[in-house]
Scaffold this motif. Structure first.
Motif, PDB file in Angstrom:
ATOM      1  N   GLU A  50      10.224  66.317  62.462  1.00  0.00           N
ATOM      2  CA  GLU A  50      10.697  67.650  62.799  1.00  0.00           C
ATOM      3  C   GLU A  50       9.822  68.703  62.145  1.00  0.00           C
ATOM      4  O   GLU A  50       9.486  68.581  60.972  1.00  0.00           O
ATOM      5  N   THR A  51       9.476  69.733  62.909  1.00  0.00           N
ATOM      6  CA  THR A  51       8.734  70.868  62.383  1.00  0.00           C
ATOM      7  C   THR A  51       9.648  72.085  62.431  1.00  0.00           C
ATOM      8  O   THR A  51      10.120  72.463  63.504  1.00  0.00           O
ATOM      9  N   ALA A  52       9.917  72.669  61.257  1.00  0.00           N
ATOM     10  CA  ALA A  52      10.794  73.839  61.173  1.00  0.00           C
ATOM     11  C   ALA A  52      10.137  75.045  61.841  1.00  0.00           C
ATOM     12  O   ALA A  52       8.928  75.259  61.730  1.00  0.00           O
ATOM     13  N   ILE A  53      10.954  75.821  62.556  1.00  0.00           N
ATOM     14  CA  ILE A  53      10.495  77.041  63.215  1.00  0.00           C
ATOM     15  C   ILE A  53      11.315  78.209  62.639  1.00  0.00           C
ATOM     16  O   ILE A  53      12.370  78.559  63.170  1.00  0.00           O
ATOM     17  N   PRO A  54      10.853  78.813  61.531  1.00  0.00           N
ATOM     18  CA  PRO A  54      11.568  79.953  60.965  1.00  0.00           C
ATOM     19  C   PRO A  54      11.615  81.125  61.950  1.00  0.00           C
ATOM     20  O   PRO A  54      10.774  81.214  62.851  1.00  0.00           O
ATOM     21  N   PRO A  55      12.593  82.027  61.803  1.00  0.00           N
ATOM     22  CA  PRO A  55      12.736  83.142  62.745  1.00  0.00           C
ATOM     23  C   PRO A  55      11.468  83.978  62.930  1.00  0.00           C
ATOM     24  O   PRO A  55      11.170  84.408  64.034  1.00  0.00           O
ATOM     25  N   GLY A  56      10.697  84.199  61.878  1.00  0.00           N
ATOM     26  CA  GLY A  56       9.517  85.049  61.976  1.00  0.00           C
ATOM     27  C   GLY A  56       8.229  84.330  62.358  1.00  0.00           C
ATOM     28  O   GLY A  56       7.203  84.966  62.588  1.00  0.00           O
ATOM     29  N   ARG A  57       8.264  83.015  62.458  1.00  0.00           N
ATOM     30  CA  ARG A  57       7.058  82.239  62.785  1.00  0.00           C
ATOM     31  C   ARG A  57       6.778  82.279  64.279  1.00  0.00           C
ATOM     32  O   ARG A  57       7.671  82.119  65.098  1.00  0.00           O
ATOM     33  N   LYS A  58       5.507  82.463  64.635  1.00  0.00           N
ATOM     34  CA  LYS A  58       5.104  82.434  66.039  1.00  0.00           C
ATOM     35  C   LYS A  58       4.574  81.051  66.376  1.00  0.00           C
ATOM     36  O   LYS A  58       3.775  80.482  65.635  1.00  0.00           O
ATOM     37  N   VAL A  69      18.800  72.452  66.509  1.00  0.00           N
ATOM     38  CA  VAL A  69      19.211  72.782  65.157  1.00  0.00           C
ATOM     39  C   VAL A  69      19.317  71.471  64.399  1.00  0.00           C
ATOM     40  O   VAL A  69      20.063  70.580  64.791  1.00  0.00           O
ATOM     41  N   SER A  70      18.554  71.346  63.342  1.00  0.00           N
ATOM     42  CA  SER A  70      18.530  70.109  62.573  1.00  0.00           C
ATOM     43  C   SER A  70      19.888  69.888  61.916  1.00  0.00           C
ATOM     44  O   SER A  70      20.391  70.754  61.209  1.00  0.00           O
ATOM     45  N   ILE A  71      20.487  68.731  62.164  1.00  0.00           N
ATOM     46  CA  ILE A  71      21.802  68.447  61.585  1.00  0.00           C
ATOM     47  C   ILE A  71      21.709  68.286  60.076  1.00  0.00           C
ATOM     48  O   ILE A  71      22.692  68.453  59.375  1.00  0.00           O
TER      49      ILE A  71
END
Length: 76
Positions: A50-58, A69-71
């Motif tokens: 899994e690669t996290a996608i923070p709100p501000g990341r493009k 959504v990662s459990i």
């Protein structure tokens, strides 16, 4: 002649979306799926990680990307 926009088919939280082929902020992807910015949105990679996608990341989604959504990090 109008520009042709290529669509990319992705899944966010199990629902299919046809997105324009462009960069998106994590917050835009969350908004499409009705998710809160506090939710830990991730992209499932080909190897299952899994690669996290923070709100501000493009990021630029790829055809058949699966976002969820990662459990492990689900809040509430």
């Amino acid at each position: 002649m109008p520009a042709v926009t290529t669509k990319i088919n992705v899944t966010i939280e199990g629902s299919p979306y046809a997105l324009d082929d462009r960069e998106y902020k994590g917050s835009e992807l969350r908004a499409l799926a009705g998710l809160a910015n506090r939710d830990k949105l991730v992209r499932e990679e080909d190897d299952g990680t899994e690669t996290a996608i923070p709100p501000g990341r493009k990021i630029r989604p790829r055809e058949n990307d699966n976002f969820f959504v990662s459990i492990r990090f689900r809040r509430g």
